[in-house]
Enzyme design. Structure first.
Site, PDB file in Angstrom:
ATOM      1  N   LYS A 120       0.787  -1.232   0.000  1.00 20.45           N
ATOM      2  CA  LYS A 120       0.000   0.000   0.000  1.00 20.45           C
ATOM      3  C   LYS A 120       0.823   1.288   0.000  1.00 20.45           C
ATOM      4  O   LYS A 120       0.341   2.353   0.390  1.00 20.45           O
ATOM      5  CB  LYS A 120      -1.005   0.052   1.177  1.00 20.45           C
ATOM      6  N   GLY A 170      -5.270   3.615  -5.984  1.00 23.03           N
ATOM      7  CA  GLY A 170      -5.728   5.002  -5.958  1.00 23.03           C
ATOM      8  C   GLY A 170      -7.229   5.005  -5.751  1.00 23.03           C
ATOM      9  O   GLY A 170      -7.975   5.609  -6.510  1.00 23.03           O
TER      10      GLY A 170
HETATM   11  P1  A3P Z   1      -4.771   3.921  -2.249  1.00 31.95           P
HETATM   12  O1  A3P Z   1      -5.535   3.047  -3.188  1.00 31.95           O
HETATM   13  O2  A3P Z   1      -5.093   3.686  -0.809  1.00 31.95           O
HETATM   14  O3  A3P Z   1      -4.828   5.399  -2.619  1.00 31.95           O
HETATM   15  P2  A3P Z   1       0.370  -0.670  -3.617  1.00 31.95           P
HETATM   16  O4  A3P Z   1       0.487  -0.719  -5.096  1.00 31.95           O
HETATM   17  O5  A3P Z   1       1.702  -0.798  -2.931  1.00 31.95           O
HETATM   18  O6  A3P Z   1      -0.685  -1.586  -3.107  1.00 31.95           O
HETATM   19  O7  A3P Z   1      -0.063   0.804  -3.232  1.00 31.95           O
HETATM   20  C1  A3P Z   1      -1.315   1.323  -3.607  1.00 31.95           C
HETATM   21  C2  A3P Z   1      -1.235   2.831  -3.410  1.00 31.95           C
HETATM   22  O8  A3P Z   1      -0.359   3.395  -4.370  1.00 31.95           O
HETATM   23  C3  A3P Z   1      -2.534   3.553  -3.626  1.00 31.95           C
HETATM   24  O9  A3P Z   1      -3.206   3.550  -2.380  1.00 31.95           O
HETATM   25  C4  A3P Z   1      -2.091   4.948  -4.106  1.00 31.95           C
HETATM   26  O10 A3P Z   1      -2.274   5.952  -3.142  1.00 31.95           O
HETATM   27  C5  A3P Z   1      -0.589   4.787  -4.359  1.00 31.95           C
HETATM   28  N1  A3P Z   1      -0.086   5.316  -5.624  1.00 31.95           N
HETATM   29  C6  A3P Z   1       1.074   6.010  -5.762  1.00 31.95           C
HETATM   30  N2  A3P Z   1       1.270   6.356  -7.029  1.00 31.95           N
HETATM   31  C7  A3P Z   1       0.231   5.871  -7.735  1.00 31.95           C
HETATM   32  C8  A3P Z   1      -0.120   5.930  -9.118  1.00 31.95           C
HETATM   33  N3  A3P Z   1       0.658   6.545 -10.009  1.00 31.95           N
HETATM   34  N4  A3P Z   1      -1.282   5.338  -9.493  1.00 31.95           N
HETATM   35  C9  A3P Z   1      -2.075   4.720  -8.575  1.00 31.95           C
HETATM   36  N5  A3P Z   1      -1.787   4.630  -7.249  1.00 31.95           N
HETATM   37  C10 A3P Z   1      -0.645   5.204  -6.834  1.00 31.95           C
END
Ligand code: A3P
Length: 325
Positions: free
Chosen positions: A57, A277
């Protein structure tokens, strides 16, 4: 001299040496005795040069997708089981052995210039992983992404809700993080999985027992979100990968998504799916205050660790420590 058929011999061996039941895989080419019995048809180059270890996350999927845009960087094949992460070092897959792991990687066209990697986001906080990873990949580079642990915990909770985890559906985030020891097992498991990965310094110290600090690169996840091109430049310099790929051109900000996305033909954005996101309500201020306090000592530890390594603390860490002092 007595001997037994192979399976019985193995049973006997592990009866005598029970501590060896849990294997610790090493690169067969790093030891002549192993190399001599390693099949001639096999190579030792189908292994990653670097690992993206998480935690979950923090933006690891975005980082993975940006890395794969680089012409000299190659990701592992997706797992047919999870359609995504291999999760080799952290769980039962480890017992499938290194042939199983190597099958996730192509034969590199040039082992010294091709940068193969895999991303498994729960490597970061799983206790056995640094030791296992260092045994097989002693020279690997390690990339971790850190965001404010309070936001990570909330994102994890929202992720569990989206996956219909009954405890996450039945309890508010405040109830989850403040649950006492007499709470149900399910609630305490959810609490632990929300909170523990965010105790960053504890996990990083474990990695530093097995890897040199120069092998570790800490990405500020807030910066990855706001200025990914800058972060990707830093990562390329850390990896020593050439040519330096220009992410300013390869990425574009998508207003609708609210995140940076890949720029594809015709200047259209290709963003990550809905599960990355997510849209969800702001965290309640009292929960944020509770977690700021919960993480205070852990964040102080992180600050000390970064100072010791001569690294600039991310702005979220300075802000978080100011608001809790
Ligand atoms: P949220 O969905 O809570 O906003 P992971 O891939 O490690 O599971 O992390 C998910 C998180 O990546 C998302 O959490 C989001 O906030 C973050 N994130 C950072 N850059 C992003 C991007 N370019 N596109 C989508 N999510 C992104």
């Amino acid at each position: 001299l007595q001997t037994l058929p192979p399976l019985e011999l193995a049973a006997k061996y592990f009866q005598i040496f029970p501590e060896e039941r849990d294997p610790l895989w090493q690169n067969p080419c790093h030891d002549k005795r192993h190399k001599d019995i390693w099949s001639k048809e096999k190579t030792c180059d189908r292994l990653p040069k670097f690992l993206v270890i998480g935690p979950q996350k923090t933006g690891t999927t975005a980082l993975h997708s940006f890395l794969t845009l680089h012409p000299a960087i190659t990701s592992s094949f997706p797992s047919p089981v999870t359609f995504e992460e291999i999760q080799f070092f952290n769980g039962p897959n480890y017992h499938n052995g290194i042939d199983w792991y190597m099958d996730f990687f192509p034969f590199p066209s040039n082992a010294s210039t091709d940068f193969m990697f895999e991303k498994s986001a729960n490597y970061f906080d799983t206790e056995v992983v640094p030791k296992r990873a260092a045994a097989l990949l002693p020279r690997a580079k390690i990339i971790t992404v850190l965001i404010n642990p309070t936001d990570r915990a909330y994102s994890w909770y929202q992720h569990q809700r989206a996956h219909q985890d009954p405890s996450a559906i039945n309890y508010t985030f405040h109830q989850v993080v403040t649950a006492g020891l007499s709470s149900s097992k399910e609630l305490l498991v959810l609490q632990s999985r929300s909170l523990k990965p965010g105790e960053y310094a504890t996990h990083l110290e474990r990695w530093l027992l097995h890897f040199q600090s120069k092998q570790l690169h800490i990405v500020d996840g807030a910066m990855l979100r706001s200025n990914p091109a800058l972060v990707m430049e830093g990562i390329q310099r850390f990896l020593g990968v050439t040519p330096i790929f220009n992410y300013t051109q390869a990425l574009m900000f998508d207003e609708g998504k609210g995140f940076w996305c890949q720029r594809i033909e015709g200047s259209r954005p290709k963003c990550l799916g809905k599960s990355k996101g997510r849209k969800y309500p702001e965290m309640a201020p009292e929960t944020r205050a509770f977690l700021t306090e919960y993480y205070r000592e852990h964040n102080m530890e992180l600050l000390r660790l970064l100072n010791r390594l001569g690294l600039t603390p991310p702005s979220w860490l300075r802000e978080e420590l100011q608001s809790s002092s």
